[in-house]
Design an enzyme around this catalytic site. Structure first.
Site, PDB file in Angstrom:
ATOM      1  N   CYS A   1      -2.753   8.505   3.449  1.00  0.00           N
ATOM      2  CA  CYS A   1      -2.586   8.162   2.033  1.00  0.00           C
ATOM      3  C   CYS A   1      -3.755   8.629   1.183  1.00  0.00           C
ATOM      4  O   CYS A   1      -3.580   8.984   0.018  1.00  0.00           O
ATOM      5  CB  CYS A   1      -2.428   6.647   1.883  1.00  0.00           C
ATOM      6  SG  CYS A   1      -0.947   5.979   2.662  1.00  0.00           S
TER       7      CYS A   1
ATOM      8  N   GLU B   1       0.886  -1.176   0.000  1.00  0.00           N
ATOM      9  CA  GLU B   1       0.000   0.000   0.000  1.00  0.00           C
ATOM     10  C   GLU B   1       0.911   1.208   0.000  1.00  0.00           C
ATOM     11  O   GLU B   1       1.523   1.537   1.013  1.00  0.00           O
ATOM     12  CB  GLU B   1      -0.917  -0.032   1.221  1.00  0.00           C
ATOM     13  CG  GLU B   1      -2.160   0.816   1.045  1.00  0.00           C
ATOM     14  CD  GLU B   1      -2.039   2.176   1.701  1.00  0.00           C
ATOM     15  OE1 GLU B   1      -1.717   3.141   0.953  1.00  0.00           O
ATOM     16  OE2 GLU B   1      -2.244   2.278   2.907  1.00  0.00           O
TER      17      GLU B   1
END
Length: 476
Positions: free
Chosen positions: A284, A250
């Site tokens: 993020c 990720e």
């Protein structure tokens, strides 16, 4: 946690170890040293992997995995004061952020406990294959073995939970490496697993910088799965070094929310004011860019500027603070420089005091500017006018990242068009890119990585299907 336990950043085979090297942990707002923990070395990493490998050869029964995970969730609830205090100190995030993430982490462990009891294979219809009429086939799912979990600084409770919760639910053994700047939450979690009765070997903790122990973590064939959250640059290194082990990565993002001409601007302003600036923008999926139909550009920037002006940046422990400092003063200085080079026509905020950066709203920055092309990881949101909806989709797709995108529209056809066309891991309709429920599959494409979080999906990824075939005969 006791002072004796706090002094160690090494947990190997069920016990805390001392070490010669020390890692200072700073309060991100005051800059004071709040703890010093043991720094792992490469031999420590090898010991941790060896212990995990030995433990993985005798997986726990599913009911025991579930019991441990449920107990850990309860311990997080019971020790909330300690967890929150350490989290705020090491991250600089607000007390409200800390409490929210602690609740999420406990929920993730409970979801993982449920998944431990649901692991199952399936029947494979081999009897339909000519020559296999007498065969009965089914799969069972077995643990992959040793999982290395490398966690980021910006979610030291929930992201750690998303990694070790499913790994343990699946029957694996885990070697956890938290971010060097935020290890205290990981220490608290590991202690909770020990207190919950997880047998030695199934969870190991090694604290150190990636440059110090990264090679030792990657250069070991006993590791069968790497789960990493962090920068795209480091993700490439892990992908190249993982060999035949599977990876979940990720990685970076430059998250976008698209605002169509028919969008409800009140919803956009309310949601972006949180999603663009919580945790000082160090998420993020934080809203970094808003691509808005040019007919609504002025209205949106005016309304959003008023909302952003009302946000308070400063001491994360103070009542009413909306966002605290960035993880380091150097990061705040970098973001300030990017803002100054953006050539935006309108700017709200962006003033820096040490590691604190006031929330910044930029209107129509230069297309080649860093705030539009890179991941800023700071409380900065840029509003960009576009001719129409198709141009917005094209701008998202031409970028290197593809984690999640938000789409604001009242047109059902337009919403489904975006869901089909956007090359991202998730499309949030009438919500921002930052929406994330822990039970859902969460992950990106392109330079944002591959694989998904979410206990159900991660447990499946962290197990292997094993086919069992019975060649049956009619009884005599």
């Amino acid at each position: 946690m006791s002072t004796a336990t706090r002094s160690s950043g090494l947990f190997v085979d069920g016990g805390w170890r001392p070490a010669a090297g020390r890692i200072p942990v700073l309060d991100k707002y005051s800059g004071e040293v709040v703890a010093e923990i043991a720094a792992a070395t490469e031999p420590d990493v090898k010991d941790a992997i060896a212990g995990a490998h030995a433990a993985s050869s005798r997986p726990l029964e599913p009911a025991e995995r579930a019991r441990v995970l449920e107990t850990v969730a309860g311990l997080l609830d019971a020790r909330a004061g300690e967890f929150v205090a350490d989290y705020v100190a090491e991250t600089g995030f607000t007390t409200a952020d800390a409490r929210n993430e602690l609740r999420r982490a406990a929920s993730i462990y409970r979801l993982s406990a449920q998944e431990a009891l649901r692991i199952a294979g399936e029947q494979v219809p081999l009897s339909a294959t000519p020559g296999s009429e007498n065969r009965l086939a089914f799969t069972v799912r077995v643990p992959v073995g040793v999982v290395v979990a490398i966690a980021p600084f910006n979610a030291p409770l929930s992201t750690v939970a998303h990694k070790i919760g499913p790994a343990i639910a699946a029957g694996n053994a885990v070697v956890l490496k938290p971010a060097e700047k935020t290890p205290l939450s990981a220490l608290n979690v590991v202690q909770a697993f020990a207190d919950a009765g997880l047998p030695p070997g199934f969870l190991q903790l090694v604290c150190a910088s990636g440059s110090a122990i990264g090679s030792a973590l990657l250069d070991d064939d006993r590791v069968r799965f790497y789960t990493f959250t962090g920068s795209t640059a480091v993700g490439r290194v892990i992908s190249a070094g993982a060999g035949l082990a599977r990876t979940h990565l990720e990685l970076g993002s430059n998250s976008v929310s698209i605002v169509a001409a028919d969008a409800r601007l009140d919803d956009v302003v309310r949601l972006v004011a949180t999603a663009g600036f919580r945790k000082a923008g160090q998420v993020c999926t934080s809203v970094q860019r808003i691509l808005v139909d040019e007919s609504r550009f002025d209205d949106l920037t005016t309304a959003l500027a008023e909302r952003v002006k009302a946000l308070t940046a400063g001491d994360p422990r103070a009542e009413g603070t909306d966002l605290g400092p960035l993880i380091a003063e150097s990061e705040a200085a970098r973001a300030e420089e990017w803002v100054s080079r953006s050539a935006a026509r309108l700017r709200v905020g962006g003033e820096r005091n040490g590691s604190v950066l006031t929330p910044a709203l930029l209107a129509d920055p230069a297309p080649e500017s860093e705030v539009l092309s890179k991941e800023i990881f700071a409380p900065v949101v840029s509003v960009v006018p576009v001719r129409d909806f198709d141009e917005a989709i094209a701008r998202v797709n031409e970028g290197r990242y593809g984690l999640q995108a938000g789409v604001f529209t009242q047109d059902l056809d337009r919403a489904f068009h975006a869901a089909r066309e956007l090359r991202v891991g998730g499309v949030m309709i009438n919500d921002t890119s930052s929406y994330h429920a822990d039970a859902m599959p969460y992950g990106g494409v392109k330079d944002s990585g591959h694989g998904v979080e979410g206990p159900r999906y991660a447990v499946e990824d962290m197990t292997d299907p094993r086919i069992v075939v019975l060649n049956l005969h009619r009884p005599e």
